[in-house]
Design an enzyme around this catalytic site. Structure first.
Site, PDB file in Angstrom:
ATOM      1  N   SER A 145     -16.008   3.014  42.821  1.00  0.00           N
ATOM      2  CA  SER A 145     -16.341   1.888  41.952  1.00  0.00           C
ATOM      3  C   SER A 145     -16.786   0.694  42.803  1.00  0.00           C
ATOM      4  O   SER A 145     -16.495   0.626  43.996  1.00  0.00           O
ATOM      5  CB  SER A 145     -15.099   1.490  41.134  1.00  0.00           C
ATOM      6  OG  SER A 145     -15.253   0.212  40.541  1.00  0.00           O
ATOM      7  N   TYR A 168      -6.208   0.136  40.412  1.00  0.00           N
ATOM      8  CA  TYR A 168      -7.612   0.555  40.412  1.00  0.00           C
ATOM      9  C   TYR A 168      -8.292   0.159  41.723  1.00  0.00           C
ATOM     10  O   TYR A 168      -8.979   0.967  42.349  1.00  0.00           O
ATOM     11  CB  TYR A 168      -8.331  -0.098  39.230  1.00  0.00           C
ATOM     12  CG  TYR A 168      -9.754   0.360  39.011  1.00  0.00           C
ATOM     13  CD1 TYR A 168     -10.020   1.509  38.290  1.00  0.00           C
ATOM     14  CD2 TYR A 168     -10.830  -0.372  39.508  1.00  0.00           C
ATOM     15  CE1 TYR A 168     -11.324   1.936  38.062  1.00  0.00           C
ATOM     16  CE2 TYR A 168     -12.136   0.042  39.296  1.00  0.00           C
ATOM     17  CZ  TYR A 168     -12.374   1.197  38.568  1.00  0.00           C
ATOM     18  OH  TYR A 168     -13.673   1.614  38.363  1.00  0.00           O
TER      19      TYR A 168
END
Length: 256
Positions: A145, A168
């Site tokens: 990401s 995350y």
């Protein structure tokens, strides 16, 4: 471009997973939906077979945190098709407390979520790479990401209930370095490992967030899930034969 290549996509029944499966099939490859949810996985298989008018879509149940489950998948797919050309690590397992704000995250939840996700990517890659060694070649693609590259731009979440979980950021940044580690560790074994790092994917988010996110980009803003297909196909194909240990970013300039 991917004619007859056998590609396993973990989390293949999810938002991005379905798009990756479609991209492989549209390029004449054989796409394997590897997902922990058998019913959703089977339904996705039938839906995409009908939509694409193709039988080149298979399903296998997979728990990326289970060595037994991973090896069962490898044995079944390799026996059925005679080989496995690529693994796309795309699953995103998390526990029920995932997504809490920073000061509310419990240590045990932080550990569990990193273990499920980062640990699952490691285990799946490790076991598949053992098969690739015997096979003589292989290709692993990790889905990271933009928040594996830069610190979160918290301002894009102003006046919304949204945020980026700390787990995350830890998982996605670690995946990029895990990619480099594995690529170098597999030197001389004809196994390449790369990362694909997407920007935000449109999924009917809050309008305020969408506007604030777009201000950080160069043209489009949030990506459509199909916007990643070209980069994935490139990494799966022989066009990227000597691209190894790299991180391909698709984010409309968000990280600049």
């Amino acid at each position: 471009m991917l004619k007859d290549k056998v590609v396993i996509v973990t989390g293949g029944a999810g938002l991005l997973g379905k798009e990756f499966i479609k991209a492989v099939v549209e390029q004449k490859g054989i796409a394997i939906i590897a997902d922990i949810n058998k019913q959703i996985g089977k339904d996705t298989q039938k839906l995409l077979q009908k939509e694409l008018n193709s039988k080149n879509i298979d399903f296998i149940k997979l728990d990326i945190s289970s060595k037994k489950s991973i090896n069962k998948m490898i044995d079944k797919i390799s026996s059925k098709y005679g080989r496995i050309d690529a693994l796309v690590n795309n699953a995103y397992p998390r526990n029920k407390n995932y997504g809490r704000s920073f000061f509310e995250v419990e240590y045990k939840d932080f550990k569990e979520n990193l273990s499920l996700n980062l640990g699952g990517y490691f285990l799946t890659s490790q076991q598949t790479a053992l098969f690739f060694k015997k096979q003589g070649y292989g290709n692993i693609i990790n889905i990271s990401s933009i928040y594996g590259i830069i610190a979160p731009k918290f301002e894009v979440y102003d006046n919304t209930l949204m945020t980026t979980p700390v787990e995350y950021a830890a998982i996605k940044s670690a995946l990029i370095h895990l990619t480099k580690y594995m690529a170098k560790y597999f030197k001389g074994q004809n196994i390449k490992v790369n990362t694909l790092s997407p920007g935000g994917i449109f999924d009917n988010q809050n309008e305020i967030f969408l506007e604030q996110y777009k201000e950080q980009c160069l043209n489009k803003g949030m990506l459509d899930k199909s916007d990643l297909s070209g980069a994935l196909v490139f990494l799966l194909s022989d066009l990227s034969l000597w691209v190894n240990g790299q991180n391909i970013v698709v984010d409309d300039g968000f990280t600049l």
